[in-house]
Design an enzyme around this catalytic site. Sequence first.
Site, PDB file in Angstrom:
ATOM      1  N   GLY A 150       7.005   4.444  -7.082  1.00 59.24           N
ATOM      2  CA  GLY A 150       5.966   3.591  -7.649  1.00 59.24           C
ATOM      3  C   GLY A 150       4.570   4.128  -7.371  1.00 59.24           C
ATOM      4  O   GLY A 150       4.398   5.109  -6.646  1.00 59.24           O
ATOM      5  N   CYS A 151       3.588   3.474  -7.954  1.00 55.74           N
ATOM      6  CA  CYS A 151       2.216   3.962  -7.846  1.00 55.74           C
ATOM      7  C   CYS A 151       1.654   3.778  -6.435  1.00 55.74           C
ATOM      8  O   CYS A 151       1.228   4.752  -5.798  1.00 55.74           O
ATOM      9  CB  CYS A 151       1.330   3.299  -8.890  1.00 55.74           C
ATOM     10  N   TYR A 152       1.667   2.562  -5.919  1.00 49.98           N
ATOM     11  CA  TYR A 152       1.212   2.366  -4.536  1.00 49.98           C
ATOM     12  C   TYR A 152       2.052   3.217  -3.577  1.00 49.98           C
ATOM     13  O   TYR A 152       1.493   3.903  -2.707  1.00 49.98           O
ATOM     14  CB  TYR A 152       1.309   0.896  -4.136  1.00 49.98           C
ATOM     15  N   PRO A 153       3.402   3.164  -3.686  1.00 50.65           N
ATOM     16  CA  PRO A 153       4.205   3.953  -2.755  1.00 50.65           C
ATOM     17  C   PRO A 153       3.835   5.438  -2.756  1.00 50.65           C
ATOM     18  O   PRO A 153       3.695   6.044  -1.695  1.00 50.65           O
ATOM     19  CB  PRO A 153       5.636   3.716  -3.249  1.00 50.65           C
ATOM     20  N   SER A 155       1.051   6.855  -3.390  1.00 45.23           N
ATOM     21  CA  SER A 155      -0.242   7.096  -2.734  1.00 45.23           C
ATOM     22  C   SER A 155      -0.163   6.921  -1.228  1.00 45.23           C
ATOM     23  O   SER A 155      -0.935   7.520  -0.484  1.00 45.23           O
ATOM     24  CB  SER A 155      -1.306   6.175  -3.330  1.00 45.23           C
TER      25      SER A 155
END
Lengths: 343, 343, 343, 343
Positions: A150-153, A155
């Site tokens: 995922g996006c947050y993960p 980063s």
Amino acid sequence: MKRVKVAIVGASGYSGEELLRLLQHHPGVEITCITSRQYAGERIGKVFPRFAESQLVFSAPDAGAIAAAAEVAFLALPHGLATEFALPLLAAGVKVVDISADFRLRDPAKYQKYYKEAHPSPAMLERAVYGLPERYRAQLAGADLVACAGCYPTSIILPTAAILAAGLASPEGITAASLSGVSGAGRKVDLPYIFPECNESVRPYAITGHRHLPEIEQELAAAAGLPEIAISFVPHLIPVNRGIHSTILLDAAPGATPDQVAAALRDAYAAEPFVRLLPKGELADTKHVTMTNFCEIGWAWDDHTGRILLSSAIDNLTKGASGQAIQCMNILCGLPETTGLLL
Amino acid sequence: MKRVKVAIVGASGYSGEELLRLLQHHPGVEITCITSRQYAGERIGKVFPRFAESQLVFSAPDAGAIAAAAEVAFLALPHGLATEFALPLLAAGVKVVDISADFRLRDPAKYQKYYKEAHPSPAMLERAVYGLPERYRAQLAGADLVACAGCYPTSIILPTAAILAAGLASPEGITAASLSGVSGAGRKVDLPYIFPECNESVRPYAITGHRHLPEIEQELAAAAGLPEIAISFVPHLIPVNRGIHSTILLDAAPGATPDQVAAALRDAYAAEPFVRLLPKGELADTKHVTMTNFCEIGWAWDDHTGRILLSSAIDNLTKGASGQAIQCMNILCGLPETTGLLL
Amino acid sequence: MKRVKVAIVGASGYSGEELLRLLQHHPGVEITCITSRQYAGERIGKVFPRFAESQLVFSAPDAGAIAAAAEVAFLALPHGLATEFALPLLAAGVKVVDISADFRLRDPAKYQKYYKEAHPSPAMLERAVYGLPERYRAQLAGADLVACAGCYPTSIILPTAAILAAGLASPEGITAASLSGVSGAGRKVDLPYIFPECNESVRPYAITGHRHLPEIEQELAAAAGLPEIAISFVPHLIPVNRGIHSTILLDAAPGATPDQVAAALRDAYAAEPFVRLLPKGELADTKHVTMTNFCEIGWAWDDHTGRILLSSAIDNLTKGASGQAIQCMNILCGLPETTGLLL
Amino acid sequence: MKRVKVAIVGASGYSGEELLRLLQHHPGVEITCITSRQYAGERIGKVFPRFAESQLVFSAPDAGAIAAAAEVAFLALPHGLATEFALPLLAAGVKVVDISADFRLRDPAKYQKYYKEAHPSPAMLERAVYGLPERYRAQLAGADLVACAGCYPTSIILPTAAILAAGLASPEGITAASLSGVSGAGRKVDLPYIFPECNESVRPYAITGHRHLPEIEQELAAAAGLPEIAISFVPHLIPVNRGIHSTILLDAAPGATPDQVAAALRDAYAAEPFVRLLPKGELADTKHVTMTNFCEIGWAWDDHTGRILLSSAIDNLTKGASGQAIQCMNILCGLPETTGLLL
């Protein structure tokens, strides 16, 4: 270069748009099928005017038709729907690269806890490889089901896992403060996302129980060699279209040094084509990476508190979703990993 | 109402503009002097067209003239210059409300460390009262020199001090992630602040050694009853004009409960005219407080990590600077504290 | 000051929010009733957290209850609904200040043409006074039904009518290019208004047949002393929350001079409390007027084409809607016209 | 493909950054020299962190060194400086593609009028070909000095010239209202361009005497077959990073029909690789073209006024500057015109 036939299933959202943007110029790929329930029969330019020159037409999503047309299917579907398509596609021999969160957690109990329902197909959780090439490249090479990070993960895991794997910080008390652009909410038509509600505003949300939390913890625990890790993850919504920035704070391990931090990041990522390491004391900025597949990582050593500060920036739609999916697809298909992603 | 004669010294920046916006409609005040070196002789509408109807004219800053004209002087000067004006003004019997950071630290050694020079007048550090009415109301009543709390400090100290004072969290390992609009940098003409460099961008900065850090720690230590506290403070720049949001994470003290957190915040602030307490689980949003003197405080209890999460939002130019200065001035002058600040 | 009892009917949109922002501090008014079908029973802070301190509670809209509670009713309803409420309220002796477009056109045929349906109550079109105080002050004083001027119309009519009334420009070939912030679309939850679709975007819309067009033409024709005028009106959507800017181009009449333009504007508006005239060659900027009831008017004389260029800026929610409504109400009720509007 | 050796002279502004973004992936080009007085000796990643992976290093600008290194030089210099470099480069046989305004006007008197000084080399005005491929493709093929069309001019000339050339509108009374993102001002560090002055603001500027005006009129006159045309051109600054939108209004010629307008645009541009024609009644939006070399053109027929409305959108840094320069370079060098521009 022989072109791989690919399908984009659920192509009318922002992740779908980003897949289209990148795959239309990918020299190793031929887009043979794009689906949208809502826009079946329409040319893609109708939904995304910036693709008005394309002849591609949305079709209604049908697993049989997708399997007949494509060797690889990108699933850009809402949570829950991905399983429905992945099962018949895999059975038909189609490799599946999923952008949703359906196959990211290895532990069905975690899925149940955060998604409030039993996983429809726990066997697929075992089958799926986590789609973060910088950490799962070898496994991705032979995979047929990829659960893109995922996006947050992405980063948070990229900078943090390198530090934890090197034993340079305590796995306890980790804090990640993340800021996401509004496209991260998808093409969602809902009051909190209209312009006057987002512009000139910043707010945290989902500070307990965000669905990306168990995914982040799963991967950080793996990096630390521990069964479990509990972190504080605070996502905020900020008024930009694209980009995620994460600031991660870790207590330095006794005896750890700044040089070791630099070395750990260098050892992990210096050879990575899509990770940009900044010198000590420099911090990431989303505007350096928007519209690219890069993850920019900066860091600092805080003598004052004995903490390591990590700073990372990605484009949530590229390295945080569609670019990463293509990077995984390149690996799956034996293409050079950067193909179509350095433009 | 007898009107207090006030001067605004250094009135051509954003804090000066905000003082003008508020004081022009303050029923207990008469603006008798506004100064600007650069714009001396010009009407304020020349610099701030939204005040075109005002007859006020900038004069060159001169301590004697200010003292002749005003009973209270607001100093909205760059760091360092405030001392130069405060000394003669105090000597002439003018009360000084300083918006700069010159008098906020009690310990000259801390000043030296963070400002890289000796404080020009350590005696004034003792004389100054910290301008955060919610915590220093009694002392402000008799003060003649007020060091208004900074923008980041206000947003962090208000929620955090209440929790620490109640002994509900550990004073160790506190993390504050703050996000500020660009007006927080002042009306500064510098490459990082032009529109295309800020818009569609988010970045942390000054993550070690920010000058607001010792101020925050001084006040949190005071609240906790400790000589020193060290926290992690991470400011970020985000593309909004006005507003600061802070997310603060604290380790709950053994035995502390959510109900105690609710009670501590309520006891501290339920009667405060400019603090808005949100129910448990609701979080602050800058757009609820912009153009007001409110500090909105939300919080959550995170079972997963045993942490208390605090969320606060202020307008950096109002409660973070000029509104707060006026609130302090109201107290100094015996006016009702909310005078001119609830519009 | 005796306080007028007022109701806000349909108070949960952006115009309603702006009425609440202004009327809560209006010294001549008591808000006795606010309605919202959707939020009946909720405190207004539930919908608008910035008003969390208010005790006001939404009630379901009911003409009888409104009439029992209020002397003046502000209608902030969607087009069409206003008539439904205005009729019984007027019958019950309540003065009605309508922010919608229901009563702005004098000619029912124009209404039919632009709204694609017959006006439900043509008699009310005759009864209504156009709510633009700078041009209809005398009539407003005795009115009981006010059709507040729209946002685009206010920004265009104010500068243009003065020039036409003075005979300084041709009534033919007038062009108005207007730019509006997104709050102008109301609190509308629709794909074109979500943040990622508006941010980093600018687009014209409704370039033929915009419903504000006949309203603008009606008032410009009146100013010019003509039965009809046809203009080009091009609205654009730009990524700001608040503000409308209009640039209007007119062919100078033979013999007209720049001095005459200056004099015409001065004669029309120099004494107006909410019109700010800029010197020749200076142009309006929305940021000078946001959150105020001002209309800023600039102008230039273009020798190159023989044209007069007018530039105007208002806050679409204040002078373009709710502030204007309050200005009209002040006149209706015999209050000083600027009451509650200069803060 | 043999690669053309190119230099970028003055590469540290936004046009230079955009040239770097595009040329680094252009398969027919090798960047052999990039210059910057201010950053000589630095890697380009120092100035533009998004190019951190590049090995390119700025050198001090020196005509001899440029001529030794490159066959084609892009000049991205401030106005006035271009001539200084173009003369020796041309003398040394280097083809020059200039992005500044130095060589765009054919008439030295116009240059004198709008730039307030005599042109330093009128002969070069004759030598230069106007860099708008859609209208000067044949001449560009043999050119050695290209004066790339400006950003506003490109957005206005493309749609308008086609209509005038077809005789479908009057050349008198043309009005163009244009809206530009802030990057259009260049990487300029000046008070009006800092974030808080631009955000939540819109304003026209330079409404008489803008330096792009004579350039637009020169090309529209050429299209209409007239010696001179005078138009109204109103540029506005809006808070977006990239993008220009122009709305142009023309009086339809007697007897002209909507079908003829459609045909004229189709005849002029249907085969153009970088012009996107929208169906009648649809309007351009900058977000459809940002980061691309496209000009999107929409139009409408306004029965109400007998006018033709044209709507166009480009990215000011791509089709309005650097992308256009590359398109011209492709023609000059005999490369397929879209090379490197369709990514």
